[in-house]
Structure formats: C-alpha cells, structure tokens
Write a protein that holds these residues in place. Sequence first.
Motif, mmCIF file in Angstrom:
data_model
loop_
_atom_site.group_PDB
_atom_site.id
_atom_site.type_symbol
_atom_site.label_atom_id
_atom_site.label_comp_id
_atom_site.label_asym_id
_atom_site.label_seq_id
_atom_site.Cartn_x
_atom_site.Cartn_y
_atom_site.Cartn_z
ATOM 1 N N GLU A 145 32.365 23.793 -19.956
ATOM 2 C CA GLU A 145 33.914 23.123 -20.525
ATOM 3 C C GLU A 145 34.706 24.227 -20.696
ATOM 4 O O GLU A 145 34.626 25.323 -20.789
ATOM 5 N N ALA A 146 35.943 23.693 -20.614
ATOM 6 C CA ALA A 146 37.267 24.632 -20.642
ATOM 7 C C ALA A 146 37.617 24.492 -21.972
ATOM 8 O O ALA A 146 37.700 23.614 -22.631
ATOM 9 N N VAL A 147 38.198 25.729 -22.564
ATOM 10 C CA VAL A 147 38.769 25.677 -23.752
ATOM 11 C C VAL A 147 40.372 25.945 -23.531
ATOM 12 O O VAL A 147 40.510 27.141 -23.052
ATOM 13 N N ILE A 148 41.343 25.177 -23.825
ATOM 14 C CA ILE A 148 42.821 25.469 -23.592
ATOM 15 C C ILE A 148 43.234 25.767 -25.036
ATOM 16 O O ILE A 148 43.608 24.644 -25.880
ATOM 17 N N THR A 149 43.939 26.702 -25.570
ATOM 18 C CA THR A 149 44.646 27.066 -26.649
ATOM 19 C C THR A 149 46.100 26.904 -26.445
ATOM 20 O O THR A 149 46.652 27.488 -25.467
ATOM 21 N N ASP A 150 46.803 25.915 -26.996
ATOM 22 C CA ASP A 150 48.253 25.473 -26.972
ATOM 23 C C ASP A 150 49.037 26.223 -27.618
ATOM 24 O O ASP A 150 48.492 27.327 -28.223
ATOM 25 N N ARG A 151 50.457 26.299 -27.361
ATOM 26 C CA ARG A 151 51.527 27.113 -28.062
ATOM 27 C C ARG A 151 51.526 27.131 -29.321
ATOM 28 O O ARG A 151 52.207 28.112 -30.005
ATOM 29 N N HIS A 204 41.611 23.203 -27.493
ATOM 30 C CA HIS A 204 41.420 21.969 -27.028
ATOM 31 C C HIS A 204 39.928 21.960 -26.156
ATOM 32 O O HIS A 204 40.155 22.843 -25.006
ATOM 33 N N GLN A 205 39.140 21.448 -26.204
ATOM 34 C CA GLN A 205 37.827 21.595 -25.422
ATOM 35 C C GLN A 205 37.458 20.566 -24.563
ATOM 36 O O GLN A 205 37.662 19.288 -24.967
ATOM 37 N N TYR A 206 37.372 20.571 -23.157
ATOM 38 C CA TYR A 206 37.209 19.145 -22.227
ATOM 39 C C TYR A 206 36.076 19.956 -21.154
ATOM 40 O O TYR A 206 36.249 21.079 -20.724
ATOM 41 N N PRO A 207 35.375 19.034 -20.536
ATOM 42 C CA PRO A 207 34.657 19.227 -19.471
ATOM 43 C C PRO A 207 35.633 19.554 -18.170
ATOM 44 O O PRO A 207 36.507 18.949 -18.159
ATOM 45 N N ILE A 208 35.081 20.304 -17.344
ATOM 46 C CA ILE A 208 35.920 20.642 -16.194
ATOM 47 C C ILE A 208 35.641 19.569 -14.970
ATOM 48 O O ILE A 208 34.561 19.598 -14.714
ATOM 49 N N SER A 226 52.136 32.790 2.420
ATOM 50 C CA SER A 226 53.592 32.796 1.798
ATOM 51 C C SER A 226 53.525 32.742 0.306
ATOM 52 O O SER A 226 54.312 33.504 -0.513
ATOM 53 N N ASP A 227 52.494 31.892 -0.391
ATOM 54 C CA ASP A 227 52.536 31.826 -1.640
ATOM 55 C C ASP A 227 51.335 32.141 -2.331
ATOM 56 O O ASP A 227 51.137 32.037 -3.654
ATOM 57 N N GLY A 228 50.479 32.870 -1.636
ATOM 58 C CA GLY A 228 49.328 33.233 -2.317
ATOM 59 C C GLY A 228 48.064 32.300 -2.748
ATOM 60 O O GLY A 228 48.056 31.092 -2.127
ATOM 61 N N ILE A 229 47.345 32.372 -3.609
ATOM 62 C CA ILE A 229 46.338 31.611 -4.274
ATOM 63 C C ILE A 229 46.474 30.761 -5.286
ATOM 64 O O ILE A 229 46.842 31.526 -6.403
ATOM 65 N N LYS A 230 46.709 29.434 -5.451
ATOM 66 C CA LYS A 230 47.280 28.843 -6.646
ATOM 67 C C LYS A 230 46.047 27.943 -6.872
ATOM 68 O O LYS A 230 45.260 27.430 -6.061
ATOM 69 N N CYS A 231 45.877 27.639 -8.391
ATOM 70 C CA CYS A 231 44.570 26.735 -8.674
ATOM 71 C C CYS A 231 45.184 26.019 -9.767
ATOM 72 O O CYS A 231 45.851 26.371 -10.755
ATOM 73 N N ASP A 232 44.919 24.433 -9.741
ATOM 74 C CA ASP A 232 45.533 23.523 -10.787
ATOM 75 C C ASP A 232 43.982 23.070 -11.234
ATOM 76 O O ASP A 232 42.893 23.184 -10.304
ATOM 77 N N MET A 233 43.830 22.469 -12.409
ATOM 78 C CA MET A 233 42.418 21.916 -12.845
ATOM 79 C C MET A 233 42.985 20.484 -13.470
ATOM 80 O O MET A 233 44.042 20.343 -13.981
ATOM 81 N N GLU A 234 41.850 19.573 -13.490
ATOM 82 C CA GLU A 234 41.827 18.320 -13.905
ATOM 83 C C GLU A 234 40.705 18.431 -14.975
ATOM 84 O O GLU A 234 39.571 18.858 -14.680
ATOM 85 N N LEU A 235 40.952 17.950 -16.295
ATOM 86 C CA LEU A 235 39.925 18.278 -17.280
ATOM 87 C C LEU A 235 39.578 16.777 -17.727
ATOM 88 O O LEU A 235 40.513 15.961 -17.998
ATOM 89 N N LYS A 288 45.730 17.620 -17.695
ATOM 90 C CA LYS A 288 46.069 18.310 -16.304
ATOM 91 C C LYS A 288 46.548 19.649 -16.680
ATOM 92 O O LYS A 288 47.354 19.785 -17.646
ATOM 93 N N VAL A 289 46.194 20.497 -15.748
ATOM 94 C CA VAL A 289 46.599 21.870 -15.996
ATOM 95 C C VAL A 289 47.264 22.482 -14.798
ATOM 96 O O VAL A 289 46.598 22.357 -13.792
#
Length: 410
Positions: free
Chosen positions: A343-349, A354-358, A368-377, A318-319
Amino acid sequence: MSTGNLLYGLYPYGKYIHAGLVGIAGGYTDDQIGYLPDRFDAIAYNKDGTKSAIFSSGVEGNALEKITFEIVDTGCGKAEFTFRRLPTNTELSVDQRIDIHLFNDPRPWWSGYILNCPAQGSTADSYKYTAHGYYNKLDAVVIFADYLSDEISEIVSEIARQAELKSGLNYNRNLLINTNYTASRIQFDGVTAKDALKQLSDFAIDYVYGVDEYRRLFFRPRNREVNEQARFWVGEHLNSFEPQEDAEKIYNVIPIKGAAVDGNGEQWIATVEDAASQLKYGIREKILTLPSAYSAADAERWGRNQLTSVAYPVQSAKVKVVHLEYPLADGRFNVRKMWTDGEAVITDRHGVAHQYPISKLKYTVSASDGIKCDMELGKPPGTVDVYLSNLSRYAKDLELLQAAATKQLK
C-alpha cells in the motif's frame, strides 16, 4: 508476515518456506545497477527467445517515439508503442513478445505481446502498436474440471500448468501460495482461466493473482503492509493528489445462487450479511451467482469475501507525476521501482497521511519528455467498460447455472 522484502510463513503446495524473496527477480539488486536518467529500451524477441530488435533511447536515430504501459493488480496490463518509422515484420509483428526496460535497468519493468500493428505500406505520419501483458492470454484458456476436496492452490497449480502449455507462460510453483482452505467441490464447466482464478481468489479470501513481468502466473495473499517505495509527500514527490469516496454501490445482504439443486429445484445455497453496514446504511441487497460451487460452506466463504469490498464506501485517489528518481549520498541516484504489491502512503500539504492499496501504475515514456508515472490508488468508481464486462460475466454465470441445473434434474 513480511519484514523488508521478505515474506514469512509461505507454504506453496503444503511445503513450508520460512522466508522467501518478494518482488525481486533477475539476479540484480539496486546497488548493482548503474541507473541512467530517462533511458528506456524496448526489446522484441523471436519465438526461440533470441532478440529480433532493440528500440532504445540510447541509439542514434531511434524510431520509437513514445511508450505508454500499465501495471495493475493482475500484473502487466495494456501498452502502446508509437514509432516515427514503421518497423519491418522481422523486427516486430503480431503476437511477438516485447519487454520494456527503464533507467538502464537490466530487469524488465513490463513484458507482453503485440496485439495489433499497422501493415507494411502504410503512409501514416506515426505508427502505433498495441500490446498487453500475458495475463490477457488467459482469456483463451478454457477450463473443464471437477475438483473434489482439493486445496485451492492445488487447483491454481493445475490451471497454471495448462496456461504454460497453451499460452507460453513460465510455470513457477513457488509463486502459488497455499491458502489453507480445502473446497468441498468446485466445478469449472467451460470457464476461462481468468474467471476461474477470480473465483479461486475469493475462496482463498483476499488473494491476488495475475502474470508478472517475467511471464509467471502468481497467486498470493494481498499485501496490506506499506510498500516502502510508495511513501510520498505532496509537492515534494508528486505533483497532485486527488482523493475521493464513493458510496453509490454499497451492498450488505447477498443471497447466493450456486450449482447444487435442492429438492424443490432451487439453487439458493447461502446468504451472507454485514450487520454493521446495515445499521449505518440500511439494508441493501444484491444477488450473486457462483456456478462453480456446490456446498453452502464454499458459497458462504466466497460471499463473505465479496462483502469486504461492497459493504462500505470505496476510498480511492489519483496521483499525478510521481518523481521516481531520488539522489544518493555519493552523487548517484536510485529509482523507485514499484509494483501494485503493498500500500501507498500519501502525506498531503496539511501533514495528514492517507493510506491506500496500489491499484494501477501508468507510465508514459518518450525521448522528449522522459519517464513519467501516474498512480491510481484504492478502488476507483466503476467505468462503462467495467459495467459492460460485469454484464457479460453475469450472463455467462446464468448460462452455467442453467447448465448445471439441467444436468442434475435429468
């Protein structure tokens, strides 16, 4: 094979396309769009395609307070619109098409139809309209057909034609990609178009299907390459990254029941196994049913595709809060417009990639809060809703198997 945004070697309905555009429609490129920060528009349409209302953050006194919507494997998913003031029936009503545009993009990011809405006269403080992408309408398209020696994409094309007539989808044969597999026999006896497409994607092996933001049915190979819009570093491009592994539902021996009845009145037509998984996790069995299949070869091909997702632990993540805007050298900014394609590639701290299908994009939009996006991989662990849905499908499959056996035994 794909390079950039081109997919090579496509052949819809047996006709070769040496290079076809992937993920681009509407006649615009990013360089032609003047993106605006946090700008959003929800446009409602009449049946004839004319606009009945525009709810925009750029309009003074805009009544639309918040939008949430999802993009999933099958295209445009569920959405919710929250208004401070109740729109009139002439502006927005049940079954009406509504499109969502973000960042001043003239191309829709989501398109669907209103499922339910508050009635006129309500005294609520806010008013919520729920909606879903046009893939949901395939639940009300029922298929009765018997296909003999047909290539899989030809069958999908016939289903797409029915969906166009019955549900208002836009037919585009170029989005239905040839599979190079001809099934011996597939029979759909009162199966929804959703279930038919699920079975056909398994015969095709690693195909995805659904309805996109232009209300077009697609059926294509799953893209296993990296989506260049989805390369992220934790802390720079997104706020949190939560990976997990689930080994609860591993199966590596799958006996399959089909429609054909043998001389003993049995419907077992194939068994598929994964020896490597058995060595690592022991023997884990699961019976599957495929009421549309009559040949062992078709059932085995289908079953081997099932094994690819159940023989080993499920990787998922979860992102939270993806930063969609990024600056350009000339002072303007560009926007990451992602799909579940690739697929997404997430580089951790720690610098580990890490590579996953989106699997899902979840947008939350407000003035008020604009545009936000969360992802599940990857493939998230099953929820109660998924479990109940699978139970319902299993019961329906058993009913269809019994019907097929009864017809043959008679």
